[in-house]
Write an enzyme that holds these catalytic residues in place. Structure first.
Site, PDB file in Angstrom:
ATOM      1  N   SER A 531      -3.111  -5.895   4.756  1.00 43.51           N
ATOM      2  CA  SER A 531      -2.773  -6.389   3.794  1.00 43.51           C
ATOM      3  C   SER A 531      -2.827  -8.113   3.763  1.00 43.51           C
ATOM      4  O   SER A 531      -3.254  -8.791   2.846  1.00 43.51           O
ATOM      5  CB  SER A 531      -1.142  -6.150   3.413  1.00 43.51           C
ATOM      6  OG  SER A 531      -0.449  -6.381   4.632  1.00 43.51           O
ATOM      7  N   ASN A 534      -6.626  -8.688   3.146  1.00 37.99           N
ATOM      8  CA  ASN A 534      -7.243  -8.290   1.801  1.00 37.99           C
ATOM      9  C   ASN A 534      -6.139  -8.490   0.409  1.00 37.99           C
ATOM     10  O   ASN A 534      -6.901  -8.628  -0.629  1.00 37.99           O
ATOM     11  CB  ASN A 534      -7.752  -6.922   2.156  1.00 37.99           C
ATOM     12  CG  ASN A 534      -8.588  -6.741   3.034  1.00 37.99           C
ATOM     13  OD1 ASN A 534      -9.684  -7.512   3.121  1.00 37.99           O
ATOM     14  ND2 ASN A 534      -8.413  -5.917   3.986  1.00 37.99           N
ATOM     15  N   TYR A 535      -4.926  -8.591   0.809  1.00 35.37           N
ATOM     16  CA  TYR A 535      -4.282  -8.432  -0.387  1.00 35.37           C
ATOM     17  C   TYR A 535      -3.196  -9.846  -0.737  1.00 35.37           C
ATOM     18  O   TYR A 535      -2.660  -9.675  -1.833  1.00 35.37           O
ATOM     19  CB  TYR A 535      -3.439  -7.059  -0.615  1.00 35.37           C
ATOM     20  CG  TYR A 535      -4.254  -5.915  -0.710  1.00 35.37           C
ATOM     21  CD1 TYR A 535      -5.129  -5.592  -1.713  1.00 35.37           C
ATOM     22  CD2 TYR A 535      -4.499  -4.996   0.384  1.00 35.37           C
ATOM     23  CE1 TYR A 535      -5.780  -4.542  -1.900  1.00 35.37           C
ATOM     24  CE2 TYR A 535      -5.353  -3.876   0.275  1.00 35.37           C
ATOM     25  CZ  TYR A 535      -5.960  -3.822  -0.824  1.00 35.37           C
ATOM     26  OH  TYR A 535      -6.823  -2.866  -0.892  1.00 35.37           O
ATOM     27  N   LEU A 536      -3.127 -10.509   0.219  1.00 32.41           N
ATOM     28  CA  LEU A 536      -1.893 -11.596   0.304  1.00 32.41           C
ATOM     29  C   LEU A 536      -2.801 -12.934   0.074  1.00 32.41           C
ATOM     30  O   LEU A 536      -3.552 -13.451   0.686  1.00 32.41           O
ATOM     31  CB  LEU A 536      -1.180 -11.813   1.411  1.00 32.41           C
ATOM     32  CG  LEU A 536      -0.437 -10.425   1.542  1.00 32.41           C
ATOM     33  CD1 LEU A 536       0.451 -10.430   2.932  1.00 32.41           C
ATOM     34  CD2 LEU A 536       0.596  -9.959   0.443  1.00 32.41           C
TER      35      LEU A 536
END
Ligand SMILES: *[C@@H]1O[C@H](CO)[C@@H](O)[C@H](O)[C@H]1NC(C)=O
Ligand SMILES: *[C@@H]1O[C@H](CO)[C@@H](O)[C@H](O)[C@H]1NC(C)=O
Ligand SMILES: *[C@@H]1O[C@H](CO)[C@@H](O)[C@H](O)[C@H]1NC(C)=O
Ligand SMILES: *[C@@H]1O[C@H](CO)[C@@H](O)[C@H](O)[C@H]1NC(C)=O
Ligand SMILES: CC(=O)N[C@H]1CO[C@H](CO)[C@@H](O)[C@@H]1O
EC number: 5.6.2.1
Length: 577
Positions: A531, A534-536
């Site tokens: 995360s 890739n997502y934060l």
């Protein structure tokens, strides 16, 4: 030409890309020059004293068959080699590399004795560990030379790091989870498999002597330098630029900007899908319920390609009736849906969530008269859903919902969990807790690391020692105080101050260790890396660091700092996702 050298990190991070990267804004490069890939070293046959036995008898293998046998031997201690699928796939592929005589003789994997090979590789690995400083330095220098020669390209006016210029050596495919192709032979990649992309007017990379590239292209709308097709899944692999490069940074930035745009229109999208739950058309109802899952549960859309071919993993659109259970009432909650399926990389997704009544009723309707292995959303597929998402917002995909929810959750959690009075190490615990909340949301689980218990024990030993040290220090302080009361002079007063400081210091060290233990324990089954990477939105993390005066190094390691250089460079304490 002017070559501007920037963002050159020397760590060997990065990974091969799976998706072809095209510029999203229609831009192109004008000049691209590089030296091509570095191939895996050729196979070195085993020394003659390392023997292979079949049915108890020594057998000399041909080099081709021997090479594949060594892949198995190297994994002999691993659980994989006991699994039926692995053994079956391996043996089938191994036989393809055997000559006629070997094929006729070697018919049963159980009768193969790889022990000596395995021992040999173990001894080699021990020898590598025991290398002298000089030998290690030589290897390091050789790696550095390869990096300087192959690890950079010139794209337009920049010298950029290449993510991974080494082609993976051949070996046996493992895959994640119980992959049906595990054990298959991952073929050696040769120059004739390689497609080179570079500009016409650049110095083209030379293939190794006596070989030819498959093709040399000059496609300036893509950002990869080298590509080939791997034989296991038939997917195309690329060598691309390092995450620290300008292009990657821009793409990363765009991704988070898209997620921020979703933040602005998510209310409208939610209102719309609530309406669509009542639609007369089944396909619209199904689409709206799927969208609700993607929004609320951060589910993946599901692969556009047929997943069935590989492991039996599903995403939202490919959910089957057997993957959910409906409970009108469960543990005091109404309209509960229980999800249980294998998601990406065969990681189990299990969740029990209350949903809105209309969603529940729709699900009942979708499941009517269906068999367990029927599609839940029979009027929906991934391409239809993606098209709909595009219509709702330019650039919207299921992944954008994940990015949006992950980033906004991190921001909210950081606000909630960081107390101004915390010592900085406790603030970092808060950061990790916020990161964990997101990882749980994204279902990023992991098996506890093998070394977990041991490292916890070590830490506990340190904590115990620190506690003893603290009680000693307290005792000393007490006697210093008593002493000062009697003597009432400057010297003993000073001694009290010194002892007081010592107690404080040790208390702080103890607290730090205890926080470390808490952090590790809470992290046991959760992987934060995915995360984080890739997502934060890194600008949230960087802003948080700035606000509390925490060095960025405390939350990002070197590879991560390279990837997020764009965000660290434009650090803004007031950044709002
Ligand atoms: C395999 O070979 C090793 C080494 O030659 C020998 O010690 C061992 O007994 C053999 N194992 C079997 C199951 O035959
Ligand atoms: C993010 O996902 C969680 C978990 O399903 C959900 O409860 C929450 O409403 C979502 N938050 C936002 C802002 O979308
Ligand atoms: C998805 O569904 C649409 C409409 O039913 C259909 O035209 C399309 O071929 C389907 N795509 C795939 C990949 O199955
Ligand atoms: C940084 O952390 C990631 C996990 O998020 C890890 O995979 C990587 O190896 C680490 N890199 C370095 C240089 O420590
Ligand atoms: C697949 C692809 O995009 N190929 C391109 C490679 O480069 C040549 C020359 O520029 C193009 O014509 C191809 O379309």
């Amino acid at each position: 030409m002017c070559v501007c050298i920037y963002s050159i990190g020397l760590s060997m991070g990065g990974c091969l890309g799976w998706e072809e990267e095209r510029y999203t804004d229609g831009s192109k490069w004008k000049f691209l020059e590089h030296k091509g890939p570095v191939f895996a070293p050729p196979y070195e046959p085993l020394p003659s004293n390392v023997k292979f036995y079949y049915d108890g008898k020594h057998m000399k293998l041909s080099p081709e068959a021997e090479e594949v046998a060594t892949f198995f031997a190297k994994m002999l201690d691993h659980e994989y080699t006991t699994k039926d699928i692995f053994r079956k796939n391996f043996f089938k592929d191994w036989r393809k590399e055997m000559n006629a005589e070997e094929k006729a003789k070697l018919t049963d994997l159980k009768k193969c004795n790889f022990t000596e090979m395995s021992e040999y590789f173990k001894a080699q690995s021990e020898a590598r560990k025991a290398m002298t400083k000089d030998e290690k330095l030589k290897i390091k220098e050789e790696n550095e030379r390869l990096l300087q020669e192959y690890g950079f390209c010139i794209m337009d006016n920049h010298r950029e790091r290449i993510a991974n210029f080494r082609i993976e050596p051949p070996g046996l495919f493992r895959g994640r989870g119980d992959h049906p192709k595990m054990g298959m032979l991952k073929r050696r990649i040769r120059p004739k498999d390689i497609i080179i992309n570079c500009s016409k007017d650049s110095k083209h990379p030379e293939p190794p002597p006596g070989t030819k590239w498959k093709e040399v292209r000059h496609d300036n709308k893509v950002t990869w330098l080298v590509s080939w097709t791997e034989n296991i899944q038939g997917s195309i692999k690329y060598i691309m630029l390092n995450p620290s490069s300008r292009i990657k940074g821009e793409k990363d930035w765009q991704k988070y900007e898209t997620a921020r745009r979703l933040k602005k229109c998510v209310d409208r999208i939610r209102t719309q899908y609530h309406e669509d739950w009542k639609s007369k058309e089944m396909r619209i109802r199904q689409r709206a319920v799927a969208l609700y899952f993607i929004d609320k549960l951060a589910l993946r859309a599901g692969n556009e390609k047929e997943e069935g071919e590989t492991a039996d993993t599903v995403g939202c659109c490919s959910l089957r009736v057997e993957h959910i259970k409906l409970y009108p009432e469960n543990d005091g909650q109404e309209y509960v849906v229980e999800f249980d399926f294998l998601g990406k990389d065969s990681i189990r997704y299990y969740n029990k969530v209350p949903v809105e009544k209309r969603v529940f009723k729709n699900l009942q309707l979708f499941m009517e008269n269906k068999e367990p292995d029927d599609d839940l959303f029979d009027r929906l597929n991934t391409s239809v859903l993606n098209k709909h998402l595009q219509e709702l917002m330019d650039g919207l995909t299921a992944k954008v919902f994940r990015t949006y929810n992950a980033s906004i959750t991190l921001q909210q959690q950081l606000k909630q969990l960081t107390m101004p009075e915390f010592f900085s190490f406790k603030k970092i615990l808060s950061y990790n807790r916020a990161n964990r909340a997101v990882a749980i949301l994204c279902n990023h689980q992991r098996a506890p690391p093998k070394t977990f218990e041991k490292s916890m024990q070590n830490l506990q030993t340190k904590i115990d020692a620190k506690r003893d040290q603290l009680s000693d220090a307290k005792r000393e302080l007490k006697s210093a105080k008593a002493d000062a009361k009697v003597r009432r002079d400057e010297k003993s007063k000073k001694a009290v101050e010194t002892k007081k400081k010592a107690v404080q210091r040790i208390e702080e060290q103890l607290m730090k260790l205890e926080v470390q233990a808490t952090d590790r324990e809470e992290n046991k089954q959760i992987a934060l890396g995915t995360s984080k990477l890739n997502y934060l939105d890194p600008r949230i993390s960087v802003a948080w660091c700035k606000k509390w005066g925490i060095p960025v190094e405390k939350i990002y390691n070197k590879t991560q700092r390279e990837k997020f250089a764009w965000a660290i460079d434009m650090a803004d304490e007031d950044f709002e996702f």
